[in-house]
Design an enzyme around this catalytic site. Sequence first.
Site, short mmCIF file in Angstrom:
data_model
loop_
_atom_site.label_atom_id
_atom_site.label_comp_id
_atom_site.label_asym_id
_atom_site.label_seq_id
_atom_site.Cartn_x
_atom_site.Cartn_y
_atom_site.Cartn_z
N LYS A 161 -9.59 -2.44 1.73
CA LYS A 161 -9.30 -1.29 2.57
C LYS A 161 -10.08 -0.05 2.14
O LYS A 161 -10.56 0.73 2.96
CB LYS A 161 -7.80 -0.98 2.57
CG LYS A 161 -6.94 -2.14 3.02
CD LYS A 161 -7.30 -2.59 4.41
CE LYS A 161 -6.63 -3.91 4.72
NZ LYS A 161 -6.06 -4.05 6.02
N ARG A 205 2.01 -12.16 -0.55
CA ARG A 205 0.69 -12.49 0.01
C ARG A 205 0.08 -13.71 -0.66
O ARG A 205 0.43 -14.06 -1.77
CB ARG A 205 -0.26 -11.30 -0.17
CG ARG A 205 0.20 -10.01 0.51
CD ARG A 205 -0.66 -9.67 1.68
NE ARG A 205 -0.06 -8.63 2.52
CZ ARG A 205 -0.58 -8.27 3.69
NH1 ARG A 205 -1.69 -8.83 4.14
NH2 ARG A 205 0.00 -7.34 4.42
N ASP A 238 -9.22 -9.77 9.08
CA ASP A 238 -8.72 -8.43 8.76
C ASP A 238 -9.71 -7.30 9.03
O ASP A 238 -9.30 -6.22 9.44
CB ASP A 238 -8.28 -8.39 7.29
CG ASP A 238 -7.37 -7.21 6.97
OD1 ASP A 238 -6.40 -6.98 7.72
OD2 ASP A 238 -7.63 -6.51 5.97
N TYR A 253 -1.27 -3.60 -7.02
CA TYR A 253 -1.07 -4.32 -5.76
C TYR A 253 -2.37 -4.39 -4.94
O TYR A 253 -3.08 -3.38 -4.80
CB TYR A 253 0.04 -3.68 -4.90
CG TYR A 253 -0.01 -4.21 -3.48
CD1 TYR A 253 0.45 -5.50 -3.20
CD2 TYR A 253 -0.59 -3.48 -2.45
CE1 TYR A 253 0.34 -6.03 -1.92
CE2 TYR A 253 -0.71 -4.01 -1.17
CZ TYR A 253 -0.25 -5.28 -0.91
OH TYR A 253 -0.38 -5.80 0.35
N SER A 266 -1.21 -3.55 10.38
CA SER A 266 -0.87 -4.44 9.28
C SER A 266 0.37 -5.26 9.62
O SER A 266 1.35 -4.75 10.15
CB SER A 266 -0.60 -3.61 8.02
OG SER A 266 -1.75 -2.83 7.74
N ARG A 284 0.84 -1.19 0.00
CA ARG A 284 0.00 0.00 0.00
C ARG A 284 0.87 1.24 0.00
O ARG A 284 1.96 1.26 0.55
CB ARG A 284 -0.91 0.02 1.24
CG ARG A 284 -2.10 -0.93 1.15
CD ARG A 284 -2.98 -0.85 2.38
NE ARG A 284 -2.29 -1.32 3.56
CZ ARG A 284 -1.74 -0.53 4.47
NH1 ARG A 284 -1.81 0.79 4.37
NH2 ARG A 284 -1.10 -1.03 5.51
N CYS A 311 0.84 -7.47 11.89
CA CYS A 311 1.13 -7.57 13.32
C CYS A 311 0.37 -8.71 13.99
O CYS A 311 0.22 -8.74 15.21
CB CYS A 311 0.83 -6.26 14.03
SG CYS A 311 2.02 -4.98 13.61
N HIS A 331 -10.47 -2.40 11.56
CA HIS A 331 -9.36 -3.25 11.08
C HIS A 331 -9.15 -4.38 12.09
O HIS A 331 -8.16 -4.38 12.82
CB HIS A 331 -8.10 -2.38 10.93
CG HIS A 331 -6.99 -3.02 10.16
ND1 HIS A 331 -5.68 -2.58 10.26
CD2 HIS A 331 -6.97 -4.05 9.27
CE1 HIS A 331 -4.91 -3.30 9.46
NE2 HIS A 331 -5.66 -4.21 8.86
P1 GTP Z 1 -2.40 -7.62 7.52
O1 GTP Z 1 -2.93 -8.66 6.60
O2 GTP Z 1 -1.28 -6.84 6.90
O3 GTP Z 1 -3.44 -6.70 8.06
O4 GTP Z 1 -1.65 -8.35 8.73
P2 GTP Z 1 -2.02 -9.31 9.94
O5 GTP Z 1 -2.26 -8.48 11.15
O6 GTP Z 1 -3.06 -10.30 9.56
O7 GTP Z 1 -0.63 -10.03 10.18
P3 GTP Z 1 -0.20 -11.56 10.25
O8 GTP Z 1 -1.06 -12.39 11.16
O9 GTP Z 1 -0.06 -12.06 8.88
O10 GTP Z 1 1.23 -11.42 10.95
C1 GTP Z 1 2.32 -11.05 10.25
C2 GTP Z 1 3.61 -11.18 11.01
O11 GTP Z 1 3.45 -11.19 12.44
C3 GTP Z 1 4.34 -12.44 10.66
O12 GTP Z 1 5.68 -12.11 10.45
C4 GTP Z 1 4.20 -13.30 11.89
O13 GTP Z 1 5.26 -14.19 12.01
C5 GTP Z 1 4.16 -12.27 13.01
N1 GTP Z 1 3.42 -12.76 14.19
C6 GTP Z 1 2.11 -13.07 14.25
N2 GTP Z 1 1.74 -13.49 15.48
C7 GTP Z 1 2.87 -13.43 16.24
C8 GTP Z 1 3.14 -13.71 17.62
O14 GTP Z 1 2.28 -14.10 18.39
N3 GTP Z 1 4.43 -13.50 18.03
C9 GTP Z 1 5.41 -13.06 17.20
N4 GTP Z 1 6.64 -12.89 17.69
N5 GTP Z 1 5.18 -12.79 15.89
C10 GTP Z 1 3.93 -12.96 15.42
C1 SPV Z 2 -2.87 -4.49 5.33
O1 SPV Z 2 -1.88 -3.91 4.85
O2 SPV Z 2 -3.36 -4.18 6.45
C2 SPV Z 2 -3.48 -5.64 4.61
C3 SPV Z 2 -3.02 -5.91 3.26
O3 SPV Z 2 -4.37 -6.28 5.13
S1 SPV Z 2 -3.67 -4.82 2.07
O4 SPV Z 2 -4.93 -5.36 1.62
O5 SPV Z 2 -2.71 -4.76 1.01
O6 SPV Z 2 -3.88 -3.52 2.65
MN MN Z 3 -4.95 -5.48 7.13
#
Ligand code: GTP
Ligand code: SPV
Ligand code: MN
Length: 588
Positions: free
Chosen positions: A206, A371, A277, A197, A248, A69, A250, A226
Site C-alpha cells: 500500500k 490473512r 489488489d 502488520y 478493502s 492498517r 469487499c 486499488h
Molecule cells: P483486500 O485484500 O482487503 O483489499 O480485500 P479484497 O477486496 O480482496 O476482499 P476479498 O475478496 O478477500 O473479500 C473479502 C470479503 O468479501 C469476504 O468476507 C468475502 O466472503 C466477501 N465477498 C467477496 N465476494 C463476495 C460476493 O460476491 N458476495 C458476497 N456476499 N460477499 C462477497
Molecule cells: C487492504 O486492506 O486493502 C489490503 C490488506 O489489501 S493490507 O495490505 O493490509 O492493506
Molecule cells: Mn487491498
Amino acid sequence: MTNNKSVLAWLDEMKSLLTPDEVVWIDGSEEQLEALRAEACKTGEMIKLNEEKLPGCYLHRTAVNDVARVEGRTFICSKNEEDAGPTNNWMDPDKAYKMLFDIARGSYKGRTMYIIPYSMGPIGSPLSQIGLEVTDSIYVVLNMAIMTRVGKAVLDCLGDSEDWIKGLHSRCDIDEEKRYICHFPEDNYIISVNSGYGGNVLLGKKCFALRIASYLGKNDQWMAEHMLILGIEDPQGNTTYVAAAFPSACGKTNLAMLIPPEGYRAKGYKVFTVGDDIAWMRKGEDGRLYAINPENGFFGVAPGTNVKSNPNALASTQKGTIFTNVVLNNDDNTVWWEGLDKNPPANAVDWKGNPWNGQESAEKGAHPNSRFTAPAKNCPCISPEFDSTKGVPISAIIFGGRRAQTTPLVYQSRDWNNGVFVGSIMASETTAAATGAVGVVRRDPMAMLPFCGYHMGDYFAHWIEMGEILGENAPKIFNVNWFRLDDEGNFLWPGFGDNFRVLEWIVARCNGEADAQETAIGYVPSAKDINLEGLDMDIKVLEDILYVDNAKWLKETEGIEEFYQKFGDRLPEELKAQLAGLKDRLSK
Ligand code: GTP
Ligand code: SPV
Ligand code: MN
C-alpha cells in the site's frame, strides 16, 4: 551486492541511525530464505505447519494491538499541507523525519538489519519500479519475498540509477502510541515504525504501490489503483481484460479468482487472474490502457475463503504460504478460520495464542482480518500474462462497494467523465481491514480513500486527464454491487462465481453486443439481459436489485454534495457538472 552510490549512501545513514548488530542483504536465494524460516521458528516468530498437508507453510501471530492498517496514524508528509488534501492526515516533513528518526534511533540494537531490494512488477518491465526496504523483522522479509520480486537481480536491474524508493521499517516496541506510517511523496521515502502488520510494514504494497506510486503516476501520466485485474476467455479463445476497484475486504480477491458457473464452463468460458489488489496502468503503443500487477503474491483475507467461495484462493494457500492470525489446529498442525468449513477444531489455539475449543467457544478463533500470504504462481488460474512486461490491455474498469441499498447490481457510466464521477462517489461499509468501526458507510472514491498519496481533488483531475489521453481507446466504466440486502439482512444476489453473469454483460457491453436501459445514473441491464440459467433465483429479485430508485438517488446526491464540498476549488469542474447533470436527470 551493489556499487550504486545512492543506495550505499542511504544504507550508511540507516546503519548509523539504527545501529544494528548485524547487516544482511537479501539476495533472493532459496537457501537464504530457508535459513531465515528456520531462524524464525527457533525464536517463535513463526510456527512451521504440517509439512505433508501444508508443505513450506508457516503461521505467524501479530501483537493483539497490531492486526490491521491504522488509517488514523498514516500520514502524507508533503511540503505543503494543501497537497495532502482533505482526506489524508498530514505532517510537516521536517518534523516528521525528526520525530521518526528519534523513534527509530538505536532501535536495531541487538537485532539484524535486513536489506530487501525489491521490484514492483516484473524485473525490467518499463512499467515496473524498484524499492529498498530495511527491516528488523524476518516475517517482513519472508512476506516481501512472496509479495514482490526480491534479491540481487533487482539491484543488477537498478544499476547506478537513483530512481528507487527508500523504505525504513522498524518494529521498535510495537507501541500503538508511537505507531506511524509516513510517506514523503516528494522524496520517494516511506517510514513505518512500531507495527508488524502486513499493510503497515510490507512497504512495497500500500505504501509504495499505491500511496507513492499514485503520486508518481499523476506526474507522469500513469495510474496506480486499488484494483484487481482479470482476463475472461470466451469459447472462441478471445480474452477480455477488466480491472476492478473495490474497497478493502469487499471482494477483489474473490472476483479475481472467480470460477464461472457450470453452464459457462461447459461452453468453454474461463477466467484468469492477473492481480487481486493493485493495478499499475499506462497508455500503450497501440493507444490502449495496459495494466500490470506490481505484486508477486496475494495477501488475502482468510475468513470466508473456502472450497466453495474461492477454491482458487484456497488452492493458492496449500504450499509456500504464510498465515497470519488464523487458528492453529493442534491435532494435525494445520490452520483453520471462520468460514473455512463447518468443523472448527476443538483442540486448537486462537489468533491470540490462547487455547481454543472451536466446538464450544463463542469467541472467534481467527481474527476477522487474518490473512494468507501466498505466491501468485500457486494460483491454478494465474494468467499466462502474469509476468508480461508489457501488461494486458484493459477493456473495462469496474467500481464497486458494499451497499445494502440504493446502488443497483450493475450499471454502466454514460462516458469516461461520468465514469470518473461514478468512481468518485463510491461509498462502502467499512470492514476489519482497517482498525475502527466495522459496517459504517463512508465515501471511498475509487476504493482509494486510504491509499491516495496526494490531494484527492487532484487525483480526480488526473483521472479526467487520463480520459483525454486515452480518447476513444479509454476503457468503459461500470459500477457493481454484490451486497444488496433484503429486510432480514440476507444477500439478494448469490455473488462469488455467479458474478460471472454480470461480467458477461459487461464484456458484451464493451463489444457493443448487449442491451441496456438508460436511467438517470447510467445504463442498466433489464433483468432479461442477465443470464440466470442454472441459477435458482426469482427474476423479480433480480428486477428489484436492478431498479434505480430516483427518490433514493436524489437523497444520495445530498451526501455527494456534502462530500464534494471538502475538495473546495480543487474539485474539477467536470465533476461539478456531472453532479449537476445527475440531479437534473433525477428530478425529471
Ligand atoms: P483486500 O485484500 O482487503 O483489499 O480485500 P479484497 O477486496 O480482496 O476482499 P476479498 O475478496 O478477500 O473479500 C473479502 C470479503 O468479501 C469476504 O468476507 C468475502 O466472503 C466477501 N465477498 C467477496 N465476494 C463476495 C460476493 O460476491 N458476495 C458476497 N456476499 N460477499 C462477497
Ligand atoms: C487492504 O486492506 O486493502 C489490503 C490488506 O489489501 S493490507 O495490505 O493490509 O492493506
Ligand atoms: Mn487491498
